[in-house]
Design a protein around this motif. Structure first.
Motif, short mmCIF file in Angstrom:
data_model
loop_
_atom_site.label_atom_id
_atom_site.label_comp_id
_atom_site.label_asym_id
_atom_site.label_seq_id
_atom_site.Cartn_x
_atom_site.Cartn_y
_atom_site.Cartn_z
N ARG A 44 0.83 -1.22 0.00
CA ARG A 44 0.00 0.00 0.00
C ARG A 44 0.86 1.26 0.00
NH1 ARG A 44 -3.46 -1.06 4.93
NH2 ARG A 44 -3.43 -3.27 4.66
N LEU A 45 1.92 1.24 0.80
CA LEU A 45 2.79 2.41 0.89
C LEU A 45 3.53 2.63 -0.43
CD1 LEU A 45 3.98 4.71 2.51
CD2 LEU A 45 5.70 3.13 3.40
N LYS A 47 2.50 1.91 -3.42
CA LYS A 47 1.53 2.48 -4.36
C LYS A 47 1.32 3.97 -4.07
CE LYS A 47 -2.99 1.88 -6.30
NZ LYS A 47 -4.29 2.26 -5.87
N ARG A 48 1.16 4.31 -2.80
CA ARG A 48 0.94 5.71 -2.44
C ARG A 48 2.18 6.56 -2.73
NH1 ARG A 48 -1.48 5.91 3.39
NH2 ARG A 48 -1.84 8.08 2.83
N LEU A 49 3.37 6.01 -2.51
CA LEU A 49 4.59 6.75 -2.80
C LEU A 49 4.75 7.00 -4.30
CD1 LEU A 49 7.10 5.07 -0.33
CD2 LEU A 49 6.37 7.45 -0.29
N LYS A 50 4.38 6.02 -5.12
CA LYS A 50 4.45 6.20 -6.57
C LYS A 50 3.48 7.27 -7.04
CE LYS A 50 6.28 1.71 -7.84
NZ LYS A 50 6.07 0.45 -8.55
N ASP A 51 2.33 7.38 -6.39
CA ASP A 51 1.33 8.38 -6.76
C ASP A 51 1.82 9.80 -6.49
OD1 ASP A 51 -0.39 6.39 -7.57
OD2 ASP A 51 -1.60 6.43 -5.72
N VAL A 52 2.65 9.98 -5.47
CA VAL A 52 3.09 11.33 -5.09
C VAL A 52 4.60 11.54 -5.23
CG1 VAL A 52 1.16 11.69 -3.50
CG2 VAL A 52 3.29 10.73 -2.64
N GLU A 53 5.28 10.68 -5.99
CA GLU A 53 6.74 10.73 -6.06
C GLU A 53 7.30 12.06 -6.55
OE1 GLU A 53 8.26 7.66 -8.52
OE2 GLU A 53 6.98 8.17 -10.19
N GLU A 58 4.82 15.71 -0.01
CA GLU A 58 3.83 14.64 0.17
C GLU A 58 4.52 13.32 0.51
OE1 GLU A 58 0.47 14.60 0.24
OE2 GLU A 58 0.50 16.78 0.09
N LEU A 62 3.90 11.24 3.95
CA LEU A 62 3.55 9.82 3.99
C LEU A 62 4.50 9.04 4.89
CD1 LEU A 62 2.67 8.91 0.29
CD2 LEU A 62 1.16 8.80 2.26
#
Length: 81
Positions: A44-45, A47-53, A58, A62
């Motif tokens: 999950r992390l 995926k979230r890191l890739k979304d805001v890289e 951000e 995270l």
């Protein structure tokens, strides 16, 4: 972000992370390892890191949230006398 990071500590980029081959994330705070995230939580992390890289603040937010409440500000620093 103004209300979340009132003292602009995340602008200094204190958090870094390493993604291992086994999809484990090792999180560092000021170059000290503070947390290892594995399995479902790591997926999950990631995926979230890739979304805001592209947004450094951000990413820092995270990483700060996933580490939890580990630093309160009242820790004593070892000083040599």
């Amino acid at each position: 972000m103004g209300e979340i990071d009132k003292r602009n500590k995340l602008m200094e980029e204190p958090f870094t992370y390493i993604l291992t081959k086994k999809a484990t994330i090792i999180i560092y705070f000021n170059n000290k390892q503070i947390k290892v995230v594995k399995e479902i939580e790591a997926e999950r992390l990631i995926k979230r890191l890739k979304d805001v890289e592209n947004n450094i603040l951000e990413v820092q937010l995270l990483l700060a949230k996933i580490t939890g409440n580990f630093k309160h500000g009242n820790e004593k620093v070892n000083k040599k006398k």
